[in-house]
Design an enzyme around this catalytic site. Structure first.
Site, PDB file in Angstrom:
ATOM      1  N   SER A 131       0.800  -1.039  -0.088  1.00 20.07           N
ATOM      2  CA  SER A 131       0.026   0.016  -0.012  1.00 20.07           C
ATOM      3  C   SER A 131       0.834   1.326   0.180  1.00 20.07           C
ATOM      4  O   SER A 131       1.835   1.177   0.700  1.00 20.07           O
ATOM      5  CB  SER A 131      -0.810  -0.093   1.072  1.00 20.07           C
ATOM      6  OG  SER A 131      -1.230   1.248   1.423  1.00 20.07           O
ATOM      7  N   GLU A 133       0.485   3.395   1.614  1.00 18.57           N
ATOM      8  CA  GLU A 133       0.511   3.990   3.218  1.00 18.57           C
ATOM      9  C   GLU A 133       1.928   3.757   3.831  1.00 18.57           C
ATOM     10  O   GLU A 133       1.999   4.255   4.872  1.00 18.57           O
ATOM     11  CB  GLU A 133      -0.667   3.357   3.985  1.00 18.57           C
ATOM     12  CG  GLU A 133      -1.926   3.896   3.669  1.00 18.57           C
ATOM     13  CD  GLU A 133      -2.327   5.394   4.104  1.00 18.57           C
ATOM     14  OE1 GLU A 133      -1.718   5.918   4.934  1.00 18.57           O
ATOM     15  OE2 GLU A 133      -3.053   6.033   3.515  1.00 18.57           O
ATOM     16  N   TYR A 155      -1.787   0.713  10.061  1.00 18.07           N
ATOM     17  CA  TYR A 155      -1.781   0.009   8.977  1.00 18.07           C
ATOM     18  C   TYR A 155      -0.532   0.120   8.056  1.00 18.07           C
ATOM     19  O   TYR A 155      -0.148  -0.840   7.289  1.00 18.07           O
ATOM     20  CB  TYR A 155      -3.231   0.579   8.284  1.00 18.07           C
ATOM     21  CG  TYR A 155      -3.452   0.146   6.625  1.00 18.07           C
ATOM     22  CD1 TYR A 155      -3.880  -1.033   6.528  1.00 18.07           C
ATOM     23  CD2 TYR A 155      -2.874   0.881   5.834  1.00 18.07           C
ATOM     24  CE1 TYR A 155      -4.296  -1.447   5.237  1.00 18.07           C
ATOM     25  CE2 TYR A 155      -3.098   0.338   4.371  1.00 18.07           C
ATOM     26  CZ  TYR A 155      -3.397  -0.574   4.134  1.00 18.07           C
ATOM     27  OH  TYR A 155      -3.849  -1.109   2.759  1.00 18.07           O
TER      28      TYR A 155
HETATM   29  P1  NAP Z   1     -10.984  -5.273   1.431  1.00 13.06           P
HETATM   30  O1  NAP Z   1     -12.493  -5.014   0.442  1.00 13.06           O
HETATM   31  O2  NAP Z   1     -11.157  -4.832   2.898  1.00 13.06           O
HETATM   32  O3  NAP Z   1     -10.983  -7.017   1.453  1.00 13.06           O
HETATM   33  C1  NAP Z   1     -10.223  -7.623   2.590  1.00 13.06           C
HETATM   34  C2  NAP Z   1     -10.425  -9.007   2.359  1.00 13.06           C
HETATM   35  O4  NAP Z   1      -9.571  -9.466   3.576  1.00 13.06           O
HETATM   36  C3  NAP Z   1     -11.538  -9.495   2.757  1.00 13.06           C
HETATM   37  O5  NAP Z   1     -12.045 -10.555   1.895  1.00 13.06           O
HETATM   38  C4  NAP Z   1     -11.779  -9.938   4.419  1.00 13.06           C
HETATM   39  O6  NAP Z   1     -12.707 -10.858   4.646  1.00 13.06           O
HETATM   40  C5  NAP Z   1     -10.329 -10.526   4.270  1.00 13.06           C
HETATM   41  N1  NAP Z   1      -9.679 -10.574   5.596  1.00 13.06           N
HETATM   42  C6  NAP Z   1      -9.612  -9.739   6.674  1.00 13.06           C
HETATM   43  N2  NAP Z   1      -9.082 -10.088   7.696  1.00 13.06           N
HETATM   44  C7  NAP Z   1      -8.917 -11.449   7.440  1.00 13.06           C
HETATM   45  C8  NAP Z   1      -8.279 -12.530   8.307  1.00 13.06           C
HETATM   46  N3  NAP Z   1      -7.880 -12.437   9.480  1.00 13.06           N
HETATM   47  N4  NAP Z   1      -8.280 -13.939   7.840  1.00 13.06           N
HETATM   48  C9  NAP Z   1      -8.884 -14.069   6.407  1.00 13.06           C
HETATM   49  N5  NAP Z   1      -9.305 -13.056   5.620  1.00 13.06           N
HETATM   50  C10 NAP Z   1      -9.377 -11.746   6.107  1.00 13.06           C
HETATM   51  O7  NAP Z   1      -9.704  -4.803   0.512  1.00 13.06           O
HETATM   52  P2  NAP Z   1      -9.687  -4.646  -0.878  1.00 13.06           P
HETATM   53  O8  NAP Z   1      -9.830  -3.181  -1.011  1.00 13.06           O
HETATM   54  O9  NAP Z   1     -10.005  -5.787  -1.556  1.00 13.06           O
HETATM   55  O10 NAP Z   1      -7.983  -4.411  -0.697  1.00 13.06           O
HETATM   56  C11 NAP Z   1      -7.342  -5.809  -1.001  1.00 13.06           C
HETATM   57  C12 NAP Z   1      -5.851  -5.577  -0.467  1.00 13.06           C
HETATM   58  O11 NAP Z   1      -5.130  -4.450  -1.350  1.00 13.06           O
HETATM   59  C13 NAP Z   1      -5.841  -5.614   1.109  1.00 13.06           C
HETATM   60  O12 NAP Z   1      -4.395  -6.285   1.537  1.00 13.06           O
HETATM   61  C14 NAP Z   1      -5.413  -3.923   1.080  1.00 13.06           C
HETATM   62  O13 NAP Z   1      -4.866  -3.499   2.424  1.00 13.06           O
HETATM   63  C15 NAP Z   1      -4.714  -3.543  -0.114  1.00 13.06           C
HETATM   64  N6  NAP Z   1      -4.755  -2.146  -0.599  1.00 13.06           N
HETATM   65  C16 NAP Z   1      -6.047  -1.814  -1.108  1.00 13.06           C
HETATM   66  C17 NAP Z   1      -6.164  -0.676  -1.312  1.00 13.06           C
HETATM   67  C18 NAP Z   1      -7.329   0.180  -1.903  1.00 13.06           C
HETATM   68  O14 NAP Z   1      -7.605   1.226  -2.128  1.00 13.06           O
HETATM   69  N7  NAP Z   1      -8.522  -0.678  -1.968  1.00 13.06           N
HETATM   70  C19 NAP Z   1      -5.099   0.418  -1.530  1.00 13.06           C
HETATM   71  C20 NAP Z   1      -3.910  -0.142  -1.006  1.00 13.06           C
HETATM   72  C21 NAP Z   1      -3.536  -1.411  -0.430  1.00 13.06           C
HETATM   73  P3  NAP Z   1     -14.310 -10.643   5.409  1.00 13.06           P
HETATM   74  O15 NAP Z   1     -14.802 -10.449   4.138  1.00 13.06           O
HETATM   75  O16 NAP Z   1     -14.225 -11.673   6.267  1.00 13.06           O
HETATM   76  O17 NAP Z   1     -13.832  -9.413   5.927  1.00 13.06           O
END
Ligand code: NAP
Length: 329
Positions: A131, A133, A155
């Site tokens: 990220s 961040e 984070y």
């Molecule tokens: P998201 O929609 O919040 O999805 C996160 C996923 O992780 C969900 O499926 C969640 O499952 C799962 N999860 C959380 N805790 C867990 C655990 N303890 N064990 C197993 N699964 C777990 O995030 P996203 O936007 O798709 O982002 C995907 C990745 O990219 C993340 O790692 C995020 O930090 C990174 N990222 C995203 C952005 C952005 O702008 N979207 C930017 C930078 C980096 P539940 O459905 O059960 O909660």
């Protein structure tokens, strides 16, 4: 490729925004997709959003033994580690949990991949979702892969640890690529994120003719992109012959206030300023004033380009929220 000639992928975070989009992309390519979900109930509720044929496995990312067992059983060619706590705001409320899930747990995924590779003699490719961040409050803009890593939130610190461990495993022979992702949005974003909160409010105010949107700081500037474009960067990074770090960003920034204006105007709310309030309770303890990424390396080595402009992105999210509200009436 696995012995049976089919490419197999294991996606953690398959129920999230990016995981859902990625599952669709991989399934359309003919990849056998396996995903990690936290519970059977969760599996049932998410199955409807996922393509037919996706195999869901129950498990916690922090359960290293379970992750090792699953990676061994699925024996994937590609692992996309997208699971984690993805909200900076939530990470301030749960800093230790964020460290465990988004910092330490990815190392368990790298370990499991390295063991599978050792056991089978087959290359196991891993993509770690890093990220912007990790750069904290960067001194130079735009940031690139060489920008110093100096996180300022729980984070960011968790993501920085996982990012650096990805580099360490890479040096030891694991094909682990990282995408240093800037904010990327879609209608799949939950309303706990500021962008979706804004588009949902714009739709509500437009359709109901009233209401208030309460926000924290509206001056912060972010580099917002379209989530399917960022998922495209992930598959390209993972499959690039050399595992590496890639900044994934548009290079264009807008303030939260500009996002609000674009959303309200698209929804047809002309007096939008009278519907917006600020509340210090929503201001983060520490935040970067601006994040802007330089994706030159991804463009040159991966042939990646963002395809959706800021205005289109906001418009698509507002249209989705307007349609949702109309359907609910
Ligand atoms: P998201 O929609 O919040 O999805 C996160 C996923 O992780 C969900 O499926 C969640 O499952 C799962 N999860 C959380 N805790 C867990 C655990 N303890 N064990 C197993 N699964 C777990 O995030 P996203 O936007 O798709 O982002 C995907 C990745 O990219 C993340 O790692 C995020 O930090 C990174 N990222 C995203 C952005 C952005 O702008 N979207 C930017 C930078 C980096 P539940 O459905 O059960 O909660």
């Amino acid at each position: 490729m696995a012995g049976d000639g089919v490419t197999r992928a294991f996606v953690t975070g398959i129920s999230g925004q990016d995981g859902t989009i990625l599952a669709g992309v991989l399934a359309a390519e003919g990849v056998e997709v396996h995903g990690l979900v936290r519970s059977a109930e969760e599996a049932d509720s998410h199955r409807q959003h996922l393509p037919a044929g996706v195999v869901l496995h129950e498990g916690e990312l922090t359960d290293r033994a379970r992750i090792a067992e699953l990676v061994d059983a699925v024996s994937p060619d590609e692992i996309y580690n997208l699971a984690g706590i993805s909200s900076v705001a939530y990470s301030w409320e749960h800093p230790a949990l964020t460290g465990e899930v988004s910092g330490l747990a990815p190392v368990g995924v790298f370990e499991a991949a390295a063991r599978l590779q050792e056991r089978t003699g087959r290359t196991v490719r891993v993509l770690q979702a890093s990220s912007a961040e990790i750069f904290g409050r960067p001194e130079r803009s735009p940031q690139d892969e060489g920008t110093p890593i100096r996180p300022i939130s729980p984070y960011g610190a968790a993501k920085a640890y996982a990012h650096q461990m990805a580099g360490i495993f890479r040096d030891r022979g694991l094909h682990v690529a990282t995408c240093i992702l800037y904010n990327h949005e879609s209608p799949l974003r939950p309303t706990t994120f500021v962008t979706r909160k804004i588009t949902a409010a714009a739709a509500r105010i437009a359709l109901e003719g009233g209401g208030v949107l309460t926000l924290g700081s509206t001056d912060v500037r972010r580099d917002w992109g379209w989530a399917p474009d960022y998922v495209d960067a992930m598959t390209r990074a993972l499959r690039h012959p050399t595992a590496d770090d890639f900044v994934v960003a548009t290079g264009r920034t807008h303030s939260v206030a500009e996002f609000v204006e674009a959303a309200m105007v698209h929804a047809g709310v002309t007096d939008w300023e009278s519907h917006v309030e600020t509340d210090q309770a929503f201001v983060r303890p520490a935040d970067a004033a601006e994040q802007s990424g330089d994706a030159t390396k991804a463009r040159e080595l991966l042939g990646w380009v963002p395809t959706v402009s800021f205005e289109e992105l906001v418009g698509r999210m507002v249209d989705h929220d307007v349609a949702l509200l109309r359907d609910a009436r």
